[in-house]
Enzyme design. Sequence first.
Site, short mmCIF file in Angstrom:
data_model
loop_
_atom_site.label_atom_id
_atom_site.label_comp_id
_atom_site.label_asym_id
_atom_site.label_seq_id
_atom_site.Cartn_x
_atom_site.Cartn_y
_atom_site.Cartn_z
CE1 TYR A 78 -3.50 2.59 0.74
CE2 TYR A 78 -2.17 3.35 2.50
CZ TYR A 78 -3.32 3.56 1.80
OH TYR A 78 -4.12 4.71 1.78
CG ASP A 133 5.74 3.55 0.88
OD1 ASP A 133 6.14 4.27 1.87
OD2 ASP A 133 4.52 3.49 0.37
CE LYS A 185 1.01 4.84 8.23
NZ LYS A 185 1.08 4.23 7.07
#
Length: 434
Positions: free
Chosen positions: A144, A239, A267
């Site tokens: 994702y 990523d 994050k």
Amino acid sequence: MSGPRSAALYERACRVLPGGVNSPVRAFRAVGGAPIVFERGRGVELVDVDGRVFDDYVLSWGPLLLGHAHPEVVDAIARAARDGTSFGAPCRHEIELAERVTSMLPWLELVRFVSSGTEATMSALRVARGATGRELVLKFSGCYHGHADALLVDAGSGLATFGHPSSAGVPAAFAERTLVLPLDDEQRLADLFEREGARIAAAIVEPVPGNHGLLLQRPQWLRLLRELCTRHGAVLVFDEVMSGFRVARGGAVELYGIRPDLATYGKVIGGGLPVGAFGGRADLMRQLAPLGPVYQAGTLSGNPVAMAAGLKTLEVLERERAWQRIEVLSAALERALAPVLAAAPQPVQLVRCGSKFWLSLQAGAPPRSAACVSSAAAARYKPLHASLLAAGIYLAPSAYEVGFLSILHTGAHFERLAAALARALSAECAEVRT
Ligand SMILES: *Cc1c(COP(=O)(O)O)cnc(C)c1O
């Protein structure tokens, strides 16, 4: 089950927010029941609006490696906010965070801040396309990368590699520019580069895929991806929005010793405030406006409050030697759960990488690709999740989401988790028999 105040608030939410939430997985659809509305967090603890207390293993889906409301981070945020929340102009904090990030991640020659992981991956791909003059992007099933159009794409049917939109509203013409392959398959990777290599602008991968269970990759596979990108002139994008500053101080790049051309962060880098970042090779990053032809911008990018939160978070993590502590802690988690998992009547295992972990409800070797993840897990997870929640333990409301540790978790938390999990698993077994 959610308490009466949570339920009442959620009902109000549903009248004004689609599905009552601002991000879909929060709606608890995968586990049933209504979501819990939280009042506050402190350290490892979350307290809901009904006053119930939970041990938190979600930690806002990863950012809170220091736990909730770390006093030093809160202070830094308050101090920054008192001096103005946004200038839309350069500020000291963004320069200091950029210096800290590039010193912690030396392969990041230049970095740009944005406000989410989605923006980071979307912008990194634009840089790759701008720099190479190519259009195709390669991604992998089960990874994702946020909700940009180019990345909301699934594999086509059969062996087709050109993608289909995985969401309504994504034009098929966009999805066709995204190639999709399974993880963990050297042959198909080599074949695809053989065929399309000269048209591939970028390959993007979660080096430690954590958005469809935890799919730990073989280093050889990641190395082959690196080699093929180099050979064919494609930009390799790691990523690290979830793995960065979490699986190791230097993220997956340090863990695997493989260097991407660009990497994306989010994050942990924002310590709970909206921060994303992308960076890497200077020649690629110099493609960005104002230096180059690739446009990218943000009204709130690099705003002092978010930057101060990120800066203080990274500072405290370094000082506390967080990554060494986390290894000790996660080993303690493994020890606490081992007897429970071994005695479980139905398959359940702990898959872990640093402070990311996944309770995988299937037997055999841990899956390395999305296709190997059992779809039966979702039904089993539902009662387990409810039972843990009732015992005051907050795990992600989906069988395919991972759990997170903070440096504040202790052996006592893991003992509580182990005991609750043991009860949940034996209840599950009783249900199967009846
Ligand atoms: C969470 C996540 C994103 C998206 O980040 P947002 O801040 O939610 O937009 C992208 N990539 C990975 C690997 C993620 O885990």
